[in-house]
Design a protein around this motif. Structure first.
Motif, PDB file in Angstrom:
ATOM      1  N   ASN A 294      -1.301  -6.511  17.150  1.00 16.64           N
ATOM      2  CA  ASN A 294      -1.117  -6.400  15.487  1.00 16.64           C
ATOM      3  C   ASN A 294      -2.109  -5.407  14.913  1.00 16.64           C
ATOM      4  O   ASN A 294      -1.891  -4.550  13.779  1.00 16.64           O
ATOM      5  N   ALA A 295      -3.455  -5.778  15.322  1.00 16.16           N
ATOM      6  CA  ALA A 295      -4.730  -4.979  14.840  1.00 16.16           C
ATOM      7  C   ALA A 295      -4.559  -3.433  15.253  1.00 16.16           C
ATOM      8  O   ALA A 295      -4.683  -2.696  14.379  1.00 16.16           O
ATOM      9  N   ALA A 296      -3.989  -3.279  16.433  1.00 14.38           N
ATOM     10  CA  ALA A 296      -3.561  -1.886  16.789  1.00 14.38           C
ATOM     11  C   ALA A 296      -2.562  -1.066  15.733  1.00 14.38           C
ATOM     12  O   ALA A 296      -2.694  -0.083  15.234  1.00 14.38           O
ATOM     13  N   PHE A 297      -1.666  -1.942  15.520  1.00 15.07           N
ATOM     14  CA  PHE A 297      -0.571  -1.414  14.658  1.00 15.07           C
ATOM     15  C   PHE A 297      -1.074  -1.404  13.223  1.00 15.07           C
ATOM     16  O   PHE A 297      -0.730  -0.304  12.633  1.00 15.07           O
ATOM     17  N   ILE A 298      -1.810  -2.196  12.746  1.00 11.30           N
ATOM     18  CA  ILE A 298      -2.461  -2.222  11.391  1.00 11.30           C
ATOM     19  C   ILE A 298      -3.222  -0.888  11.185  1.00 11.30           C
ATOM     20  O   ILE A 298      -3.055  -0.375  10.301  1.00 11.30           O
TER      21      ILE A 298
ATOM     22  N   LEU B 155       0.920  -1.247  -0.023  1.00 16.83           N
ATOM     23  CA  LEU B 155       0.077  -0.137   0.063  1.00 16.83           C
ATOM     24  C   LEU B 155       0.808   1.226  -0.053  1.00 16.83           C
ATOM     25  O   LEU B 155       0.442   2.244  -0.688  1.00 16.83           O
ATOM     26  N   GLU B 156       1.988   1.240   0.634  1.00 18.98           N
ATOM     27  CA  GLU B 156       2.797   2.494   0.940  1.00 18.98           C
ATOM     28  C   GLU B 156       3.563   2.441  -0.602  1.00 18.98           C
ATOM     29  O   GLU B 156       3.712   3.613  -0.904  1.00 18.98           O
ATOM     30  N   TRP B 157       3.910   1.344  -1.378  1.00 14.49           N
ATOM     31  CA  TRP B 157       4.506   1.384  -2.350  1.00 14.49           C
ATOM     32  C   TRP B 157       3.621   2.158  -3.439  1.00 14.49           C
ATOM     33  O   TRP B 157       4.028   2.863  -4.294  1.00 14.49           O
ATOM     34  N   MET B 158       2.331   1.894  -3.470  1.00 11.24           N
ATOM     35  CA  MET B 158       1.129   2.357  -4.170  1.00 11.24           C
ATOM     36  C   MET B 158       1.281   4.127  -4.156  1.00 11.24           C
ATOM     37  O   MET B 158       1.041   4.686  -5.167  1.00 11.24           O
ATOM     38  N   GLU B 159       1.253   4.437  -2.667  1.00 10.87           N
ATOM     39  CA  GLU B 159       1.302   5.855  -2.580  1.00 10.87           C
ATOM     40  C   GLU B 159       2.523   6.587  -3.262  1.00 10.87           C
ATOM     41  O   GLU B 159       2.387   7.671  -3.856  1.00 10.87           O
ATOM     42  N   ASP B 160       3.547   5.955  -2.946  1.00 10.71           N
ATOM     43  CA  ASP B 160       4.838   6.378  -3.651  1.00 10.71           C
ATOM     44  C   ASP B 160       4.844   6.543  -5.354  1.00 10.71           C
ATOM     45  O   ASP B 160       5.491   7.375  -5.716  1.00 10.71           O
ATOM     46  N   ALA B 161       4.339   5.327  -5.808  1.00 14.77           N
ATOM     47  CA  ALA B 161       4.040   5.530  -7.051  1.00 14.77           C
ATOM     48  C   ALA B 161       3.017   6.428  -7.744  1.00 14.77           C
ATOM     49  O   ALA B 161       3.013   6.484  -8.943  1.00 14.77           O
ATOM     50  N   GLY B 162       2.356   7.212  -6.969  1.00 18.66           N
ATOM     51  CA  GLY B 162       1.316   7.831  -7.281  1.00 18.66           C
ATOM     52  C   GLY B 162      -0.202   7.076  -7.715  1.00 18.66           C
ATOM     53  O   GLY B 162      -0.949   7.967  -8.368  1.00 18.66           O
ATOM     54  N   ILE B 163      -0.127   6.045  -7.242  1.00 19.23           N
ATOM     55  CA  ILE B 163      -1.382   5.239  -7.481  1.00 19.23           C
ATOM     56  C   ILE B 163      -2.368   5.173  -6.284  1.00 19.23           C
ATOM     57  O   ILE B 163      -1.862   4.714  -5.332  1.00 19.23           O
ATOM     58  N   GLN B 164      -3.299   5.514  -6.399  1.00 21.18           N
ATOM     59  CA  GLN B 164      -4.397   5.841  -5.178  1.00 21.18           C
ATOM     60  C   GLN B 164      -4.980   4.474  -4.958  1.00 21.18           C
ATOM     61  O   GLN B 164      -5.714   3.982  -5.862  1.00 21.18           O
ATOM     62  N   PRO B 165      -4.681   3.875  -3.672  1.00 21.26           N
ATOM     63  CA  PRO B 165      -5.401   2.592  -3.368  1.00 21.26           C
ATOM     64  C   PRO B 165      -6.988   2.721  -3.122  1.00 21.26           C
ATOM     65  O   PRO B 165      -7.371   3.867  -2.821  1.00 21.26           O
ATOM     66  N   SER B 166      -7.681   1.744  -3.718  1.00 19.02           N
ATOM     67  CA  SER B 166      -9.097   1.937  -3.473  1.00 19.02           C
ATOM     68  C   SER B 166      -9.297   1.827  -2.038  1.00 19.02           C
ATOM     69  O   SER B 166      -8.799   1.152  -0.986  1.00 19.02           O
ATOM     70  N   ASN B 167     -10.742   2.462  -1.695  1.00 15.64           N
ATOM     71  CA  ASN B 167     -11.352   2.017  -0.304  1.00 15.64           C
ATOM     72  C   ASN B 167     -11.461   0.642   0.081  1.00 15.64           C
ATOM     73  O   ASN B 167     -11.165   0.232   1.285  1.00 15.64           O
ATOM     74  N   ILE B 168     -11.598  -0.250  -0.973  1.00 17.52           N
ATOM     75  CA  ILE B 168     -12.032  -1.773  -0.574  1.00 17.52           C
ATOM     76  C   ILE B 168     -10.713  -2.108  -0.217  1.00 17.52           C
ATOM     77  O   ILE B 168     -10.556  -3.188   0.686  1.00 17.52           O
ATOM     78  N   MET B 169      -9.413  -1.792  -0.729  1.00 17.87           N
ATOM     79  CA  MET B 169      -8.141  -2.397  -0.181  1.00 17.87           C
ATOM     80  C   MET B 169      -7.949  -2.200   1.271  1.00 17.87           C
ATOM     81  O   MET B 169      -7.355  -2.865   2.066  1.00 17.87           O
ATOM     82  N   TYR B 170      -8.265  -0.641   1.720  1.00 17.03           N
ATOM     83  CA  TYR B 170      -8.217  -0.262   3.050  1.00 17.03           C
ATOM     84  C   TYR B 170      -9.157  -1.240   4.002  1.00 17.03           C
ATOM     85  O   TYR B 170      -8.824  -1.698   5.093  1.00 17.03           O
ATOM     86  N   ASP B 171     -10.496  -1.411   3.256  1.00 21.11           N
ATOM     87  CA  ASP B 171     -11.422  -2.181   4.293  1.00 21.11           C
ATOM     88  C   ASP B 171     -10.886  -3.482   4.380  1.00 21.11           C
ATOM     89  O   ASP B 171     -11.231  -4.092   5.455  1.00 21.11           O
ATOM     90  N   ASN B 172     -10.345  -4.108   3.291  1.00 26.26           N
ATOM     91  CA  ASN B 172      -9.989  -5.473   3.432  1.00 26.26           C
ATOM     92  C   ASN B 172      -8.979  -5.701   4.645  1.00 26.26           C
ATOM     93  O   ASN B 172      -8.962  -6.729   5.389  1.00 26.26           O
ATOM     94  N   ILE B 173      -8.022  -4.947   4.498  1.00 25.64           N
ATOM     95  CA  ILE B 173      -6.974  -4.918   5.722  1.00 25.64           C
ATOM     96  C   ILE B 173      -7.414  -4.796   6.970  1.00 25.64           C
ATOM     97  O   ILE B 173      -6.847  -5.431   8.019  1.00 25.64           O
ATOM     98  N   LEU B 174      -8.340  -3.674   7.238  1.00 23.64           N
ATOM     99  CA  LEU B 174      -8.842  -3.611   8.538  1.00 23.64           C
ATOM    100  C   LEU B 174      -9.789  -4.650   8.726  1.00 23.64           C
ATOM    101  O   LEU B 174      -9.823  -4.905  10.055  1.00 23.64           O
ATOM    102  N   SER B 175     -10.467  -5.063   8.125  1.00 28.37           N
ATOM    103  CA  SER B 175     -11.260  -6.272   8.373  1.00 28.37           C
ATOM    104  C   SER B 175     -10.427  -7.411   8.755  1.00 28.37           C
ATOM    105  O   SER B 175     -10.727  -8.249   9.780  1.00 28.37           O
ATOM    106  N   PHE B 176      -9.358  -7.707   8.142  1.00 25.87           N
ATOM    107  CA  PHE B 176      -8.419  -8.835   8.548  1.00 25.87           C
ATOM    108  C   PHE B 176      -7.944  -8.503   9.704  1.00 25.87           C
ATOM    109  O   PHE B 176      -7.635  -9.533  10.592  1.00 25.87           O
ATOM    110  N   ALA B 177      -7.552  -7.336  10.205  1.00 28.03           N
ATOM    111  CA  ALA B 177      -6.755  -7.184  11.388  1.00 28.03           C
ATOM    112  C   ALA B 177      -7.771  -7.273  12.445  1.00 28.03           C
ATOM    113  O   ALA B 177      -7.512  -7.472  13.639  1.00 28.03           O
ATOM    114  N   GLN B 178      -9.044  -7.154  12.412  1.00 21.97           N
ATOM    115  CA  GLN B 178     -10.132  -7.300  13.384  1.00 21.97           C
ATOM    116  C   GLN B 178     -10.357  -8.586  13.565  1.00 21.97           C
ATOM    117  O   GLN B 178     -10.713  -9.273  14.679  1.00 21.97           O
ATOM    118  N   LYS B 179     -10.320  -9.502  12.315  1.00 23.88           N
ATOM    119  CA  LYS B 179     -10.768 -11.115  12.481  1.00 23.88           C
ATOM    120  C   LYS B 179      -9.709 -11.962  12.799  1.00 23.88           C
ATOM    121  O   LYS B 179      -9.851 -13.113  13.741  1.00 23.88           O
TER     122      LYS B 179
END
Length: 827
Positions: free
Chosen positions: A812-816, A782-806
């Protein structure tokens, strides 16, 4: 006795009605001879409650075995008129006390140019304005628009006439039934001048008349005017608008209106569903109509006979004849909700005509008669056309005679079908006789009639007469079309008239007639039959310049013509061009013909080159004959024509379609041994083969990773020129195989090569990393995408947050969440 007169002698106060206070009246002096006072009250005549009651009248003619049922409406008569009008009528012996129904019948017996005004002026009921809307309704129901317009014009000239909405609505509906759009629109504006405010029924009638004339945009504008006038549309309004769009072939607009109807809370009914099905039918969207019918079955609305008639028509058009017969038989069952009507039987007759089962056409027609249904002119014409299409003149003439015997007047379709029957049976003189007969009976020939006569002459070698018919139709104001030109071209080619082909093409160009694929096929075939190869090819090239797409018939003519002239390489070139245009092989044996051409090349001493072999590979691939394709490739490898990159890629594609990934890798091995350069298509098919092999042999672990690693090594120097889609497929294959380290190494190499990386590339990485539970690398990507100027989608953020919760611990969840929050805050 004194008399007290009521202040309003024409008003009767009912017992339960509150009395209005009477003005003060000084009573006269009472005489000594009387002590009582009498009160006299004058009132209206009692209402005639039977004036508007419809009464049925039955007339039975026992001699002819006929009976007629009519509805009689009295209306206000002489005794119901006010006193001054009643006295006027009684003093004139020419005034007649007719009922409204009698007046309507007398008017209908007159011609519209006769003295209708004189008849109406002798009618006593004209002094009661309540009779006017009833009279208009009676006249309009008879369907004679000239009489209705005349009566309406007379009515507006009466002193006691009062403009009413219902009168104008009936007149607008009548004009709609006769497709008089301008007159209906004129009445719409006229009623507003008379201060009659249009209501929902008015707008419905106006939308209907524009829909009947195909002016669906006008209908849409009228709907908008209706909404601006704050008149809520009814279900009939929407149905009329959907029908206006659908009958013009604009089925997409019809669906939009249907969707708008549902959104506005007006649910569709059976009429709506039938109109939508009819819209699909008018737009030639037969498969969509059948799909819509399947959805309709899931509702609580049961189909009727009209619905099933449309379904049968669509099934016939899509050549699903057995299903059409099943629907027809289900309608004929004893407990069926929908019984077949004349339209149903006519559709089935047409179906058997298309199938060539003429005996079944007559059997269905006889069944229709046995079930008590009376055929109409369309039914007779359908049966007549079935016989005509097979040149069965005796049977066609018999049906034509039956048409006149049963009281029908043969129309232009009847005459044209009989004419076509004689043309198909090689009797052009008889066809001309039918053509003259049509004119004698005041039936004007149309374009189809002239084209049928041209075909009757042209197909029997009478080219001079055929061209003469072309000139004759222009003299009578009927302009020839592309069918006329195509018919003449086919006739010239059949009888070797090369000069006339050129003149006909010139005539078409001078008249501005744009040739279609059928006409071009006729001309190319004619040139090929006469050995004019150069002219045929030039005409084929002209098709491309005119943006006319060739079809399988075009290439069939070209390939056959080349074979007749022993131009086998050219024939294979046309086959290759056909496959490149993605034109499917026709059912006329083009694959067999290609095989014959290929064999004749070798027999005649021509050595097939790489192009010829590749063409055959494409042909076998299109026909899904994988074994013959691989055998041809092996033969090619043993011949002087060594496979190149295109041939190998074609072979790989054929094997992948046939689910033979092992052979794909054998072809790749062959390419390495023969030093055949790999191209994008080769790499793509090799990766696809590995993916197929993974799917087929996953349980037994038969994947050969050394082959895959070697494949990647071969591709690595070309990463910078390989398409991004192929690179993404390689990454997807590695990730799907669970090789996260291999996938990331490949990604690093792709980045180092300077190849293009897009949003899909990162999506593949993230999806596979999350599936493997590697959340640290996920966040890093995700950080590489930001550096390359490619905006991640909201689904990408939602997927990792959902993974952190479950799936991750609390720490680790707090860190994520913290890392993701930092990324989001940077946006």
């Amino acid at each position: 006795m004194a008399t007290l007169q009521h202040p309003n002698p024409h008003k009767l106060t009912l017992p339960n009605e509150p009395r209005s206070p009477l003005p003060f009246v000084h009573p006269p002096k009472q005489s000594n001879t009387s002590s009582n006072t009498a009160l006299k009250i004058r009132c209206k005549k009692p209402k005639n409650e039977d004036a508007w009651v419809k009464k049925k009248r039955v007339h039975v003619d026992y001699d002819k075995g006929e009976h007629q049922v009519s509805v009689h409406l009295s209306g206000l008569r002489k005794e119901d008129l006010t006193k001054r009008f009643r006295l006027r009528v009684e003093g004139d012996r020419f005034q007649k006390d007719w009922a409204v129904s009698e007046v309507a019948q007398k008017i209908s017996r007159l011609n519209h140019w006769e003295d209708i005004d004189g008849l109406l002026n002798r009618w006593a009921g004209r002094f009661a304005r309540k009779n006017f809307p009833v009279l208009i309704r009676e006249i309009t129901q008879m369907g004679s628009i000239e009489h209705s317009v005349h009566v309406f014009r007379w009515m507006k000239n009466q002193q006691n006439y009062c403009a009413r909405n219902d009168i104008y609505n009936m007149m607008i509906r009548l004009h709609a039934r006769h497709n008089r759009t301008d007159q209906a629109r004129g009445l719409f504006f006229e009623m507003q001048k008379w201060r009659c405010k249009p209501d929902a029924e008015t707008y419905n009638a106006l939308i209907s008349v524009h829909g009947r004339s195909g002016q669906w945009r006008w209908a849409m504008n009228i709907m908008e005017d209706m909404l601006r006038a704050a008149i809520p549309p009814s279900r009939s309004t929407y149905n009329n608008l959907i029908n206006a769009c659908g009958s013009s072939g604009n089925w997409r607009e019809a669906l939009k209106v249907c969707k708008q109807m549902t959104e506005n809370g007006v649910g569709p009914d059976l009429v709506t569903h039938n109109i939508v099905l009819s819209a699909y039918k008018s737009g030639a969207q037969y498969l969509k109509a059948l799909s819509y019918f399947e959805l309709m079955k899931g509702t609580n609305i049961r189909p009727d006979t009209t619905t099933l008639n449309i379904v049968i028509h669509c099934l016939v058009k899509t050549k699903q004849y057995e299903k059409a017969v099943d629907v027809f038989n289900s309608m004929r069952e004893k407990r069926a909700d929908c019984n077949p009507d004349v339209v149903t039987f006519t559709s089935i007759i047409h179906m058997y005509s298309v199938c060539g089962q003429i005996q079944n056409c007559q059997a269905v027609f006889n069944t229709m008669l046995a079930e008590g249904l009376k055929p109409n002119i369309v039914s007779y014409n359908t049966l007549l056309g079935a016989y005509a299409s097979h040149g069965m003149t005796q049977e066609a003439l018999s049906v034509f005679t039956e048409i006149k015997k049963h009281g029908f007047r043969p129309d232009v379709v009847s005459y044209t079908s009989l004419l076509n029957a004689y043309g198909r049976s090689q009797q052009p003189e008889k066809a001309r006789e039918v053509f003259h007969l049509m004119k004698r009976h005041n039936c004007k020939p149309n374009l189809v009639s002239y084209n049928a006569l041209i075909d009757a002459y042209g197909s029997n070698g009478h080219l001079v007469e055929a061209v003469e018919v072309l000139r004759e139709m222009e003299e009578y104001g009927v302009q020839p079309n592309v069918v006329s030109i195509g018919t003449l071209l086919a006739a010239c080619g059949r009888y070797g008239q090369k000069v006339k082909i050129d003149s006909i093409l010139s005539a078409a160009e001078s008249r501005g007639i744009a040739l279609n694929a059928v006409a071009y096929n006729c001309a190319i075939g004619s040139y090929m039959n006469m050995g004019e190869y150069v002219k045929a090819i030039s005409l084929y090239r002209l098709m491309g310049k005119k943006k006319v797409r060739p079809d399988s018939v075009t290439f069939n003519i070209l390939i056959s013509g080349c074979c007749k002239m022993s131009k086998y390489p050219k024939a294979l070139e046309f086959l290759e061009e056909m496959l490149n245009l993605k034109i499917p092989l026709s059912k006329e044996g083009q694959l067999q013909e290609a095989e014959s051409v290929f064999s004749m090349m070798k027999i005649s001493g021509f050595s097939p080159d790489v192009v010829a072999y590749t063409t055959m590979l494409h042909a076998y691939t299109e026909s899904e004959d994988w074994e013959k394709a691989f055998a041809t490739f092996q033969e090619m490898g043993m011949s002087d024509a060594q496979p190149d990159s295109i041939a190998c890629s074609a072979m790989m594609r054929a094997l992948n379609k046939g689910h033979q990934p092992t052979r794909v890798l054998l072809v790749a091995e062959f390419m390495r041994e023969k030093d055949v350069p790999f191209i994008d298509a080769s790499y793509f098919e090799m990766i696809s083969a590995c993916s197929i092999k993974l799917t087929l042999d996953f349980d037994s672990r038969l994947r050969d990773w050394r082959t895959i690693i070697e494949l990647v090594k071969i591709m690595e120097p070309a990463f910078s020129v390989i398409s991004v889609g192929l690179l993404n497929q390689i990454l997807q294959f590695a990730g799907k195989s669970g090789k996260m380290d291999t996938m990331m190494k490949l990604f690093y190499k792709i980045v180092a090569s300077g190849a293009e990386i897009n949003f899909s590339t990162y999506s593949i990485l993230l999806k596979n990393l999350l599936a493997a539970g590697n959340w640290r690398k996920y966040v890093e990507v995700l950080e590489w995408m930001e550096d390359a100027g490619i905006q991640p989608s909201n689904i990408m953020y939602d997927n990792i947050l959902s993974f952190a919760q479950k799936n991750s611990g609390t720490e680790n969840a707090a860190f994520i969440r913290e890392r993701v929050g930092m990324l989001v805050s940077l946006l």
